[in-house]
Design an enzyme around this catalytic site. Sequence first.
Site: not given
Length: 487
Positions: A85, A137-138, A228, A271, A394, A460
């Site tokens: 943990y 970005f969304t 990012d 990613k 998109r 979407f």
Amino acid sequence: MTKQTSGTIKFYSGEQLPVELHKVRIVQKLFLKPIDERYAAIEKGGYNTFLLNTKDIFLDMLTDSGTNAMSDNQVASMLQADDAYAGSQSFYRMEAAAREVFGKQYVLPVHQGRAAENIISQVFIKKGQVIPMNYHFTTTKEHMELNGGKVLEIYTDEALKIKSDEPFKGNIDIDKLKAVFAEHGSDGVAFVRMEASTNLIGGQPFSMQNLRDVRAVCDENKSMLVLDASLIGENAYMIKQREEEYRNADVKDILNEMCSYAELVYFSSRKVSSTRGGAIVVNDEELYLKMRDLLVLFEGFLTYGGMSVREIEAMAVGLLETCDDTVISQSPSFVKYTVDSLDAAGIPVVTPAGALGCHIDAKGFLPHIPQRDYPAGALASALYIISGCRGMERGTISSVRNENGDDILADVELLRLAFPRRVFTLSQTMFVIDRVKWLYENRELVGGLEWVDEPPLLRFFLGKLKPKGDWPQKLIAKFKADFGDSL
Ligand SMILES: *Cc1c(COP(=O)(O)O)cnc(C)c1O
């Protein structure tokens, strides 16, 4: 060190081809089903490719998120995961790798990229502040707005042009950035955000020079720069390919330099590193302490942050592999091959090729479909029906409605065909190119879509639509006439 080949290889014929610089040692069966079964599947899925079952899909080009191939060393590392943990050795190995690649001391693990955005938005955004950025970005935008912030996109004039020779369409417009500070003052700006390889506008990179210029404006205004880094490996690779000064640089040095200009770097490791999870990295102890407690509250203890320790081990190896040209070049060189092949055939695609995927311009592909009938969604459905390849809409379906209930039409209507890292071969890539070409020849048969079931939030993902008219049947009849019994 021996010079490693990356990107494409020259053939005797003169062609430059993106040869796979890895070998396949574990395989997964794919399903190329007859066209009638694919039609039944898209009907059931409400003409929304998110609602398809992968048993009905041949090439899954929906996304590069959590779908990348791991290396042998990544999989091997998972066996030594240390279940604890608190104080897991797996975490310390990942921390060391993150320090090496991003050049930051403090590493805060999170369960995925949007979890980092949640914490950053809660800590650093005050109600009414603006956040200037190259593009949103969304999930980023939703979190920032939930916390009372306003996203300002200050891209350059080239950014939204479909066809362009500009190598860095992900740049911020520096004059617009200065104007934002002049209008809102330093206190009105929460921070400046740069997204490496801007996801929603075709995976387009920014240049190192632009990042330096953004840093200088931040310095003048004593503002924080947030990077990012979800698609940073590909942005670094394209800096090496396209920015003269970096032609002979090591990808790792480029990554280090990029991160050195930002006080705070965060990423989705679904990613970068080809695993799952994510992290926030900073050098400043004060910044670290501001976020630490929320991390424990929302994600988990500081040494796992909602991730499995097995993923943390694979992430440690994967982050270091991001610095290897032969690893990081694979996806962008396949994207480039696809983009260049379609462009040469006169098919409208976003150029130059960026990271993540090939982006087809649905407005140019289907000019007879008005934007309110969702051309990018129609194109995604049509391509699936005729090929079994799944892409992602998109465009306006991924947008939202305004307070009057009208669609806010998207800046660009794109069908994204993602290239998960090291997943597809060249013949599979040639297959999808071939089917897109066929569809372009028969584009007049494709019609629009309308809603059957439209959720109010992130529609979407789960919304269902239907075709306007019987265009799918016509398309299928033409496909059968041309291909016979072939799939
Ligand atoms: C995917 C992505 C995110 C969100 O990461 P998740 O792991 O999907 O939550 C944020 N920013 C960019 C640029 C991304 O590509």
